[in-house]
Design an enzyme around this catalytic site. Sequence first.
Site, short mmCIF file in Angstrom:
data_model
loop_
_atom_site.label_atom_id
_atom_site.label_comp_id
_atom_site.label_asym_id
_atom_site.label_seq_id
_atom_site.Cartn_x
_atom_site.Cartn_y
_atom_site.Cartn_z
N HIS A 318 34.99 126.14 -64.89
CA HIS A 318 35.67 125.11 -64.08
C HIS A 318 36.12 123.96 -64.98
O HIS A 318 37.29 123.56 -64.97
CB HIS A 318 34.68 124.61 -63.01
CG HIS A 318 35.14 123.42 -62.22
ND1 HIS A 318 35.31 123.46 -60.86
CD2 HIS A 318 35.44 122.15 -62.60
CE1 HIS A 318 35.71 122.25 -60.44
NE2 HIS A 318 35.79 121.44 -61.48
N GLU A 319 35.19 123.46 -65.77
CA GLU A 319 35.51 122.30 -66.60
C GLU A 319 36.52 122.66 -67.69
O GLU A 319 37.43 121.89 -67.97
CB GLU A 319 34.23 121.72 -67.22
CG GLU A 319 33.22 121.22 -66.19
CD GLU A 319 33.78 120.17 -65.23
OE1 GLU A 319 34.71 119.45 -65.61
OE2 GLU A 319 33.27 120.11 -64.09
N HIS A 322 40.15 122.50 -66.74
CA HIS A 322 40.77 121.19 -66.51
C HIS A 322 41.59 120.68 -67.69
O HIS A 322 42.55 119.94 -67.51
CB HIS A 322 39.70 120.13 -66.24
CG HIS A 322 39.24 120.05 -64.82
ND1 HIS A 322 40.09 120.13 -63.75
CD2 HIS A 322 38.00 119.88 -64.29
CE1 HIS A 322 39.39 120.01 -62.62
NE2 HIS A 322 38.12 119.86 -62.93
N ASP A 331 41.44 119.12 -59.14
CA ASP A 331 40.44 119.39 -58.11
C ASP A 331 41.08 119.11 -56.76
O ASP A 331 41.14 117.97 -56.32
CB ASP A 331 39.22 118.45 -58.29
CG ASP A 331 38.38 118.84 -59.49
OD1 ASP A 331 38.15 120.05 -59.70
OD2 ASP A 331 37.92 117.93 -60.21
#
Lengths: 368, 189
Positions: A318-319, A322, A331
């Site tokens: 997820h990170e 980004h 997000d």
Amino acid sequence: MSFSSGGRLNWWMGAVVSVSLLGACGAPEERAGEVPTEGESARDAVAGDVAVKLSVPRSSLAARESVSVTVTLTNVAKDTVRLLKWHTPTDGLKEDLFAVTVDGAKAEYNGRHYKWATPVTTDFLRLAAGESVSYTVDLGTIYDFSKTGSYSIRYDSDGHHSDVGHEGISQLRSDSVELFIEGREFQAPVAWGNDTVTAQALSTSSCTGSRPASTVSTAFSTAQSMTNNSVSYLNGTIGQRFTTWFGPNTSSNVSTIRSHFAAIKSAFDTRNVIVDCACSDSAYAYVYKNQPYRIYVCNAFWSAPMSGTDSKGGTLIHEMSHFTVVADTDDHAYGQSACRSLTSSNSARARDNADSHEYFAENTPALP
Amino acid sequence: MTTRGHVGRIALLTLAITGSGCATRKEETAPPADARTQEEAAVAKTLECTLTGPAQVKAGEPVELVFKLTNPTKEPLYVLKWHTPLEGIRNDIFLVSRDGAASALPYGGPMMKRAPPTASSYATLAPGESVEGTVDVAPAYGLQEPGTYRITFQGPLMDVTSDQAKVPALAGEYHDVALKCPEVVVTVT
């Protein structure tokens, strides 16, 4: 997350942006200096051909802040020149390219040393006359900043000696930048692979006690294997696993997500990733999009399972998604339920949503 | 830090050079009309929002905006503070453009993955009551250079309910609500 002032990049960033950013945007497929055109020649840069500038966002850094330095190389000669990439941060820092001193004493280089073979064409970076390239590197993972004091940082590509025979080819030096740095414990990078030094390394910051670096290492390798699995899936038969998280199975949509996961894989496999364990917020984790590849993990990360839904491994994916230079996700929705809804309400947003990437990669429960 | 915008441009530059593309903000299609429940529609209609800030600040100074939500209904409303200035700036919650540019400035603040919400993740607005949050948008959006900046709160509110039993939302049963909040124009000199 404190923000302090200092804006000394203005004047030269303006120049760099106007000269090379716009140019690069016009031809996004063109990678500076790479893939030389057949028959086109470039001479080796000699001293004075390439100007090197270092910049730091602030002149004073707290212990929790990364020592990020931006290196800008500009060809100030009248023709195209080539540089050994080993002398630049093109593929991450693989050599002792900086001279770092604290209160006059040398700060140790703890990074990798490579024994280089005779360079081939692809080992060179080409810069046209007037062309600039910039790299932002985190020196905290490779130089010893354990002392609090006044640091002086200078770029010097001759600071290393492992490429004997090539040292005269392209010497690159900059003026020094001075900054005050609060000392931080040096965390040696964890080497990956079986007794092989690869270009990829994980390092940790403040990961001790109940937040051990060993758990971060396991999470990192779990994230890598989830990413590899995702890449394989995207190159095979596209089914419900894709459509559940990313919407319609069209070639354009699949291509978007395939490129996201290729970038995520490349970052995990080849970049100096830093996991910072100092956060005590109730959240899972956070990053600054423009500061690859530092990932801050928070309380919920530590209570999460290693794999599966909302896991440690998935959180790192997820990170990683980004970062602007990775997949530049946002997000838009959090949690499996909201992400499934997003696919039907606004699937373009699903393809830009970090949690959707995480759930696709975690694939729990498994979908075909 | 005041150089976020520059860091953003550096990242953008690197991005351009590595051939991954140039846009930092993806184009978004307008959300299609979805079937909201009557309750949500009522909530959406009734929450009022204002965003205020200084007309002019000197370069390098904070650009403090006050985000205010008001509940004009006769029922209490519970608003998840995520992605609003009620919790500070923890995600990319504003659209900021400079000198009439069509593209938004890159966001340099944190992007936070949330654990499931708790009751304290919500602001409670009694009938007629307001809540407000103040944030400095200068560091995260790079408002250091002189220019005229238009700042818009992106929304939506991620979860709004008038039913206390639904606080906090369980298993991701959020009811998001679009929010019209007038833009702010700030001149940095």
